[in-house]
Design a protein around this motif. Structure first.
Motif, PDB file in Angstrom:
ATOM      1  N   UNK A 144       0.831  -1.211   0.000  1.00 39.38           N
ATOM      2  CA  UNK A 144       0.000   0.000   0.000  1.00 39.38           C
ATOM      3  C   UNK A 144       0.862   1.257   0.000  1.00 39.38           C
ATOM      4  N   UNK A 145       1.987   1.215   0.718  1.00 43.23           N
ATOM      5  CA  UNK A 145       2.847   2.400   0.761  1.00 43.23           C
ATOM      6  C   UNK A 145       3.422   2.709  -0.609  1.00 43.23           C
ATOM      7  N   UNK A 146       3.478   1.722  -1.482  1.00 43.51           N
ATOM      8  CA  UNK A 146       3.950   1.932  -2.846  1.00 43.51           C
ATOM      9  C   UNK A 146       2.808   2.213  -3.803  1.00 43.51           C
ATOM     10  N   UNK A 147       1.601   2.380  -3.261  1.00 42.39           N
ATOM     11  CA  UNK A 147       0.471   2.804  -4.079  1.00 42.39           C
ATOM     12  C   UNK A 147      -0.488   1.718  -4.487  1.00 42.39           C
ATOM     13  N   UNK A 148      -0.206   0.473  -4.156  1.00 44.69           N
ATOM     14  CA  UNK A 148      -1.063  -0.622  -4.598  1.00 44.69           C
ATOM     15  C   UNK A 148      -2.380  -0.638  -3.829  1.00 44.69           C
ATOM     16  N   UNK A 149      -3.392  -1.090  -4.509  1.00 48.93           N
ATOM     17  CA  UNK A 149      -4.633  -1.456  -3.844  1.00 48.93           C
ATOM     18  C   UNK A 149      -4.493  -2.937  -3.500  1.00 48.93           C
ATOM     19  N   UNK A 150      -4.601  -3.272  -2.233  1.00 47.46           N
ATOM     20  CA  UNK A 150      -4.321  -4.636  -1.778  1.00 47.46           C
ATOM     21  C   UNK A 150      -5.622  -5.362  -1.443  1.00 47.46           C
ATOM     22  N   UNK A 151      -5.745  -6.550  -1.992  1.00 56.01           N
ATOM     23  CA  UNK A 151      -6.849  -7.438  -1.623  1.00 56.01           C
ATOM     24  C   UNK A 151      -6.283  -8.494  -0.684  1.00 56.01           C
ATOM     25  N   UNK A 152      -6.639  -8.419   0.571  1.00 52.54           N
ATOM     26  CA  UNK A 152      -6.216  -9.449   1.519  1.00 52.54           C
ATOM     27  C   UNK A 152      -7.216 -10.591   1.438  1.00 52.54           C
ATOM     28  N   UNK A 153      -6.766 -11.683   0.837  1.00 49.95           N
ATOM     29  CA  UNK A 153      -7.630 -12.842   0.627  1.00 49.95           C
ATOM     30  C   UNK A 153      -6.935 -14.075   1.178  1.00 49.95           C
ATOM     31  N   UNK A 154      -6.859 -14.207   2.504  1.00 53.65           N
ATOM     32  CA  UNK A 154      -6.178 -15.372   3.073  1.00 53.65           C
ATOM     33  C   UNK A 154      -6.848 -16.657   2.633  1.00 53.65           C
ATOM     34  N   UNK A 155      -6.066 -17.533   2.033  1.00 54.04           N
ATOM     35  CA  UNK A 155      -6.612 -18.810   1.583  1.00 54.04           C
ATOM     36  C   UNK A 155      -6.322 -19.927   2.574  1.00 54.04           C
ATOM     37  N   UNK A 156      -5.566 -19.590   3.630  1.00 57.18           N
ATOM     38  CA  UNK A 156      -5.289 -20.571   4.670  1.00 57.18           C
ATOM     39  C   UNK A 156      -5.458 -19.931   6.039  1.00 57.18           C
ATOM     40  N   UNK A 157      -5.707 -20.752   7.029  1.00 51.82           N
ATOM     41  CA  UNK A 157      -5.662 -20.320   8.416  1.00 51.82           C
ATOM     42  C   UNK A 157      -4.894 -21.369   9.203  1.00 51.82           C
ATOM     43  N   UNK A 158      -4.134 -20.912  10.183  1.00 50.14           N
ATOM     44  CA  UNK A 158      -3.298 -21.803  10.986  1.00 50.14           C
ATOM     45  C   UNK A 158      -4.092 -22.230  12.211  1.00 50.14           C
ATOM     46  N   UNK A 159      -4.241 -23.552  12.363  1.00 47.14           N
ATOM     47  CA  UNK A 159      -5.038 -24.098  13.459  1.00 47.14           C
ATOM     48  C   UNK A 159      -4.236 -25.195  14.162  1.00 47.14           C
ATOM     49  N   UNK A 160      -4.798 -25.706  15.268  1.00 43.59           N
ATOM     50  CA  UNK A 160      -4.150 -26.797  15.993  1.00 43.59           C
ATOM     51  C   UNK A 160      -4.083 -28.051  15.139  1.00 43.59           C
ATOM     52  N   UNK A 161      -3.091 -28.889  15.364  1.00 50.87           N
ATOM     53  CA  UNK A 161      -3.045 -30.160  14.643  1.00 50.87           C
ATOM     54  C   UNK A 161      -4.224 -31.048  15.037  1.00 50.87           C
ATOM     55  N   UNK A 162      -4.397 -32.130  14.311  1.00 50.44           N
ATOM     56  CA  UNK A 162      -5.555 -32.997  14.525  1.00 50.44           C
ATOM     57  C   UNK A 162      -5.630 -33.558  15.934  1.00 50.44           C
ATOM     58  N   UNK A 163      -4.477 -33.776  16.577  1.00 50.13           N
ATOM     59  CA  UNK A 163      -4.465 -34.323  17.938  1.00 50.13           C
ATOM     60  C   UNK A 163      -4.575 -33.239  19.003  1.00 50.13           C
ATOM     61  N   UNK A 164      -4.855 -32.002  18.564  1.00 49.06           N
ATOM     62  CA  UNK A 164      -4.975 -30.908  19.513  1.00 49.06           C
ATOM     63  C   UNK A 164      -3.661 -30.440  20.098  1.00 49.06           C
ATOM     64  N   UNK A 165      -2.565 -30.932  19.553  1.00 46.35           N
ATOM     65  CA  UNK A 165      -1.244 -30.546  20.050  1.00 46.35           C
ATOM     66  C   UNK A 165      -0.685 -31.479  21.098  1.00 46.35           C
ATOM     67  N   UNK A 166      -1.323 -32.644  21.287  1.00 47.90           N
ATOM     68  CA  UNK A 166      -0.891 -33.582  22.340  1.00 47.90           C
ATOM     69  C   UNK A 166       0.530 -34.090  22.095  1.00 47.90           C
ATOM     70  N   UNK A 167       0.834 -34.461  20.847  1.00 46.67           N
ATOM     71  CA  UNK A 167       2.164 -34.997  20.546  1.00 46.67           C
ATOM     72  C   UNK A 167       3.236 -33.928  20.766  1.00 46.67           C
ATOM     73  N   UNK A 168       2.942 -32.692  20.392  1.00 46.51           N
ATOM     74  CA  UNK A 168       3.907 -31.617  20.589  1.00 46.51           C
ATOM     75  C   UNK A 168       4.129 -31.353  22.070  1.00 46.51           C
ATOM     76  N   UNK A 169       3.061 -31.329  22.844  1.00 42.27           N
ATOM     77  CA  UNK A 169       3.201 -31.098  24.283  1.00 42.27           C
ATOM     78  C   UNK A 169       4.055 -32.177  24.927  1.00 42.27           C
ATOM     79  N   UNK A 170       3.823 -33.438  24.532  1.00 41.32           N
ATOM     80  CA  UNK A 170       4.595 -34.543  25.099  1.00 41.32           C
ATOM     81  C   UNK A 170       6.069 -34.427  24.722  1.00 41.32           C
ATOM     82  N   UNK A 171       6.333 -34.051  23.459  1.00 39.76           N
ATOM     83  CA  UNK A 171       7.713 -33.928  23.015  1.00 39.76           C
ATOM     84  C   UNK A 171       8.422 -32.772  23.726  1.00 39.76           C
TER      85      UNK A 171
END
Length: 358
Positions: A89-116
């Motif tokens: 935008x600072x360079x003059x562009x019109x920006x369309x923010x169209x997030x195609x992904x969202x970051x969520x917990x893993x399928x196990x809810x983070x259990x394996x990461x917590x244990x590790x």
């Protein structure tokens, strides 16, 4: 933005040099402005009022910005898109923010990461290395670390300088950052295990390529590959999809952003100039039928590098959009995306896009 120039009587007030000598103080200037027609115009912030003969100059700083009049789509997760969108935008562009992904917990809810992480924090020397491949991996892993000091004696590897900076923000200096910001680069730089063997905790996305853990195991390491997070498709509204189809350029920062956008709007509605973060993302684009053209060397790697280099990417993208023949790139009935590929060198030189010298 509205420009208010003193050279036009119906918009502002012209305080001539002789009047300025006579007025000489702020109160008189304020009265002069009040007596003009400025209040008759429905001005809104942000506005600029110019008093003096300089208003006769052509103040085209706003329209003269390199991306003025161009529309660029940013597809990365909303929480991570703001800095890049701000620079565009600072360079003059019109920006369309169209997030195609969202970051969520893993399928196990983070259990394996917590244990590790609990095992990592036990002080028993359970792991020799902690390997993180993204900023998201750093954030999710450190959400479970009680104290950075538990990493004493554990070496840390990061894929990419942005990942290393996320570690540095938590007072952790990465022991290893490969020159190439892909799994293959880390494999090339990773040391062999000690004679008695060693363990690696690899915290990364739930769905990821197997090259890295497979190669580390082939080297003799015992690898604990845990899901720190997963990316889920984010819905693209119909009105946003229409705006995307009419845009000049789109930026992709991961394979999932490519896959999800193409699934949402179709490959034929992808904007004509496509900026890809690197070879893996580019391969996905090719697989989905996007025409790939070697357009950049090195610069687009700044998406994963330190934030101060994001501006470089924006400027290179601006150069392309100012010189490329977008009508030729995107004819009405046969629109094909041109993918700008991040190369292996860091020269930042421009090649060619669709035959137009850049």
């Amino acid at each position: 933005h509205r420009r208010v120039g003193v050279a036009t009587d119906d918009v502002a007030v012209h305080v001539a040099d002789r009047d300025a000598d006579r007025i000489g103080d702020e109160v008189a200037v304020a009265r002069a402005i009040e007596s003009a027609t400025l209040a008759d115009h429905p001005l809104e912030a942000p506005s600029v009022i110019v008093v003096g003969q300089v208003a006769a100059e052509d103040l085209n700083w706003f329209e003269g910005r390199p991306l003025f009049g161009r529309t660029v789509v940013v597809t990365r997760a909303r929480a991570q898109a703001s800095a890049f969108a701000h620079e565009l935008r600072s360079l003059g562009a019109s920006v369309i923010e169209a997030p195609t992904i969202e970051v969520v917990d893993p399928s196990d809810g983070g259990a394996a990461l917590r244990a590790a992480v609990d095992e990592l924090s036990s002080g028993t020397g359970a792991y020799d290395w902690l390997v993180v491949t993204s900023v998201n991996g750093v954030e999710r892993t450190f959400d479970h670390l009680p104290d950075a000091r538990v990493l004493a004696g554990v070496r840390v590897a990061a894929v990419g300088t942005a990942t290393a900076e996320a570690l540095a923000a938590r007072r952790i200096v990465a022991d290893l950052v490969p020159e190439r910001f892909v799994a293959e680069g880390l494999i090339e730089a990773f040391p062999a295990p000690p004679p008695e063997g060693g363990r690696v905790l690899l915290a990364r996305a739930e769905v990821a390529r197997t090259e890295l853990p497979d190669a580390l195991r082939a080297m003799g390491w015992e690898v604990h590959d845990v899901a720190a997070y997963r990316t889920a498709p984010a819905a693209v509204a119909d009105d946003v999809a229409e705006r995307i189809a009419a845009a000049d350029a789109v930026t992709f920062t991961s394979s999932s952003t490519v896959t999800n956008l193409v699934a949402a709007v179709g490959a034929d509605r992808v904007p004509p100039v496509v900026a890809s973060i690197g070879p893996v993302t580019t391969a996905t684009a090719r697989k989905l039928g996007l025409e790939v053209v070697q357009g950049l060397r090195g610069q687009l790697g700044a998406f994963r590098q330190q934030p101060r280099r994001v501006l470089e990417v924006c400027r290179v993208l601006a150069h392309i959009l100012r010189h490329a023949d977008l009508a030729a790139l995107a004819p009405e009935r046969d629109r094909r995306a041109q993918v700008l590929v991040r190369g292996r060198d860091s020269g930042g030189q421009l090649d060619r896009v669709s035959g137009n010298s850049l």
